[in-house]
Design an enzyme around this catalytic site. Structure first.
Site, PDB file in Angstrom:
ATOM      1  N   TRP A  68     -22.054 -25.870  -4.710  1.00 20.43           N
ATOM      2  CA  TRP A  68     -22.130 -24.415  -4.542  1.00 20.43           C
ATOM      3  C   TRP A  68     -23.555 -23.916  -4.589  1.00 20.43           C
ATOM      4  O   TRP A  68     -23.932 -22.997  -3.838  1.00 20.43           O
ATOM      5  CB  TRP A  68     -21.243 -23.698  -5.571  1.00 20.43           C
ATOM      6  CG  TRP A  68     -19.786 -23.873  -5.239  1.00 20.43           C
ATOM      7  CD1 TRP A  68     -18.851 -24.518  -5.985  1.00 20.43           C
ATOM      8  CD2 TRP A  68     -19.109 -23.430  -4.050  1.00 20.43           C
ATOM      9  NE1 TRP A  68     -17.636 -24.494  -5.339  1.00 20.43           N
ATOM     10  CE2 TRP A  68     -17.754 -23.842  -4.154  1.00 20.43           C
ATOM     11  CE3 TRP A  68     -19.505 -22.736  -2.907  1.00 20.43           C
ATOM     12  CZ2 TRP A  68     -16.803 -23.572  -3.158  1.00 20.43           C
ATOM     13  CZ3 TRP A  68     -18.556 -22.471  -1.913  1.00 20.43           C
ATOM     14  CH2 TRP A  68     -17.228 -22.890  -2.047  1.00 20.43           C
ATOM     15  N   ASP A 110     -24.580 -17.418 -10.170  1.00 20.57           N
ATOM     16  CA  ASP A 110     -23.223 -17.496  -9.642  1.00 20.57           C
ATOM     17  C   ASP A 110     -22.361 -17.974 -10.808  1.00 20.57           C
ATOM     18  O   ASP A 110     -22.531 -19.084 -11.297  1.00 20.57           O
ATOM     19  CB  ASP A 110     -23.200 -18.502  -8.482  1.00 20.57           C
ATOM     20  CG  ASP A 110     -21.784 -18.746  -7.954  1.00 20.57           C
ATOM     21  OD1 ASP A 110     -20.827 -18.171  -8.487  1.00 20.57           O
ATOM     22  OD2 ASP A 110     -21.665 -19.536  -6.991  1.00 20.57           O
ATOM     23  N   LYS A 139     -10.654 -17.213 -10.074  1.00 21.74           N
ATOM     24  CA  LYS A 139     -10.485 -18.270 -11.077  1.00 21.74           C
ATOM     25  C   LYS A 139     -10.092 -17.627 -12.416  1.00 21.74           C
ATOM     26  O   LYS A 139      -8.929 -17.631 -12.777  1.00 21.74           O
ATOM     27  CB  LYS A 139     -11.749 -19.118 -11.214  1.00 21.74           C
ATOM     28  CG  LYS A 139     -12.012 -19.993  -9.969  1.00 21.74           C
ATOM     29  CD  LYS A 139     -13.224 -19.551  -9.292  1.00 21.74           C
ATOM     30  CE  LYS A 139     -13.812 -20.434  -8.212  1.00 21.74           C
ATOM     31  NZ  LYS A 139     -13.021 -21.209  -7.346  1.00 21.74           N
TER      32      LYS A 139
HETATM   33  C1  LIG Z   1     -19.137 -21.679  -8.138  1.00 23.60           C
HETATM   34  C2  LIG Z   1     -18.588 -21.125  -6.848  1.00 23.60           C
HETATM   35  N1  LIG Z   1     -19.383 -20.371  -6.073  1.00 23.60           N
HETATM   36  C3  LIG Z   1     -18.930 -19.854  -4.919  1.00 23.60           C
HETATM   37  C4  LIG Z   1     -17.645 -20.062  -4.472  1.00 23.60           C
HETATM   38  C5  LIG Z   1     -17.203 -19.452  -3.183  1.00 23.60           C
HETATM   39  O1  LIG Z   1     -16.405 -18.391  -3.457  1.00 23.60           O
HETATM   40  P1  LIG Z   1     -15.659 -17.527  -2.360  1.00 23.60           P
HETATM   41  O2  LIG Z   1     -14.599 -18.398  -1.774  1.00 23.60           O
HETATM   42  O3  LIG Z   1     -15.139 -16.382  -3.165  1.00 23.60           O
HETATM   43  O4  LIG Z   1     -16.642 -17.104  -1.335  1.00 23.60           O
HETATM   44  C6  LIG Z   1     -16.779 -20.813  -5.258  1.00 23.60           C
HETATM   45  C7  LIG Z   1     -15.394 -21.008  -4.803  1.00 23.60           C
HETATM   46  O5  LIG Z   1     -14.634 -21.798  -5.228  1.00 23.60           O
HETATM   47  C8  LIG Z   1     -17.265 -21.369  -6.468  1.00 23.60           C
HETATM   48  O6  LIG Z   1     -16.466 -22.111  -7.247  1.00 23.60           O
END
Ligand SMILES: Cc1ncc(COP(=O)(O)O)c(C=O)c1O
Length: 358
Positions: free
Chosen positions: A101, A170, A194
């Site tokens: 991520w 994040d 989550k």
């Molecule tokens: C740590 C993290 N950042 C970003 C995301 C991406 O999120 P979204 O699907 O809401 O764009 C996720 C999704 O699982 C994630 O776990």
């Protein structure tokens, strides 16, 4: 019967929340409509919206000089909005690279300006790099970290001190799993699906001085200051997602808040890590022990055949979501706040039983 839900996100929601939502779905507090069917400018919806904000403020102890925003586009849009709002031409955006991520966040920033990787993950076992002493350029725009790498199961237990440079995190997969000191951050963002609620709403917690840095040349929907000024009602917010998030936040409060949930989460993850650590190599963690995530527990078995058999048997017993992310493989159990301790105990018992039989 409800499954043992270890999905990574969208993920388990508290049963009580689902039941309340079901009770209120057709007729919300006697208004003769569901909350989805009223204007986002109505007093009924505004109360829901403001109450959710207030609960988040209370639970995370958010200082007064921060705004709480409800945005859309997921955490993925935040990967782009952060550099769009804060990475000006004369600045460098600094990223701590800890996994999948954070790589995605970095990739988006690279499209928008100059970036620098200020620390990178150690490979095997996966380990959070030394982030205590980051070598930051004088013209750093911000430092971006990912507090919990959902795919690898790697968690940042401490955050870097970045002085005057804004720290941005994040926190999609570990927000509300433990208390945090919000005042260390210029901005925190998290997709809700989550620990916060359903997908569809993204929470942003932003310090007031960050709002002054937003360039007026950005389209309105991408500007944090516009959303802050309109109390996240600049356009139609995802009302049902905000409503459900509010119910989850109330549930978190009813659980005794973040201190008590943090202890419970450590206990829950501990049950599964214990089954891994006592298996004498039958199960193997892929993350260094000190950096293990309490939310996403990753482990492998020795062969792909054994892993397939494990998943098949687990499925028959009512466990879902245990297959690791396609980029990492192996197994992943996501034990977010709403996953009952009994499900973690059942998984640990199954792991021991499976080991004995194979
Ligand atoms: C740590 C993290 N950042 C970003 C995301 C991406 O999120 P979204 O699907 O809401 O764009 C996720 C999704 O699982 C994630 O776990």
């Amino acid at each position: 019967m409800r499954k043992h839900n270890f999905n990574a996100g969208p993920a388990a929601l508290p049963l009580e929340v689902l039941q309340t939502a079901a009770d209120q779905l057709v007729d919300y507090h006697g208004i003769g409509m569901s909350i989805m069917e009223v204007s986002h400018r109505s007093s009924d919806y505004e109360a829901v919206h403001n109450q959710a904000q207030q609960l988040l403020r209370e639970l995370l102890n958010i200082p007064d000089n921060y705004k709480v925003l409800f945005l859309q586009g997921g955490a993925s849009l935040q990967f782009a909005m952060v550099p769009m709002n804060f990475l000006s031409q004369d600045k460098v955006a600094c990223y701590v690279q800890t996994g999948n991520w954070s790589n995605k966040a970095l990739k988006e920033a690279k499209l928008l300006g100059e970036t620098k990787v200020v620390a990178s993950i150690d490979a095997t076992p996966k380990r959070i790099p030394d982030i205590k002493h980051l070598d930051l350029p004088d013209n750093a725009a911000y430092v971006h970290v990912t507090s919990n790498e959902t795919i690898e199961g790697l968690a940042m237990k401490e955050f870097p001190a970045t002085g005057d440079i804004a720290l941005i995190s994040d926190m999609s997969s570990d927000i509300l799993s433990r208390p945090i000191d919000v005042s260390k951050f210029g901005l925190i963002y998290a997709g809700a699906q989550k620990n916060l609620g359903p997908s569809g709403v993204t929470i942003v917690i932003i310090r007031d001085d960050m709002l002054d840095k937003v360039p007026a040349t950005l389209p309105s929907m991408l500007r944090y200051d516009i959303h802050a000024k309109g109390n996240s009602l600049y356009n139609t917010p995802p009302t049902i997602a905000v409503y459900l998030t509010g119910l989850v936040l109330q549930w978190v409060k009813d659980q005794g808040g973040l201190h008590s949930l943090a202890q419970k989460n450590i206990r829950k993850a501990g049950l599964i890590y214990d089954a891994i650590d006592r298996s004498e190599g039958f199960y193997e963690g892929i993350v260094a022990k000190e950096d293990r995530s309490v939310m996403n527990i990753t482990f492998g078995l020795q062969t792909s055949e054994l892993e397939a058999a494990f998943l098949q048997e687990a499925k028959e017993l009512g466990f879902v979501g245990l297959k690791g992310h396609r980029e990492v493989g192996h197994m992943r159990a996501s034990a977010y706040n709403a996953v009952p301790e009994a499900s973690c105990q059942a998984l640990a018992d199954f792991m021991r039983d499976f080991q004995q039989r194979h």
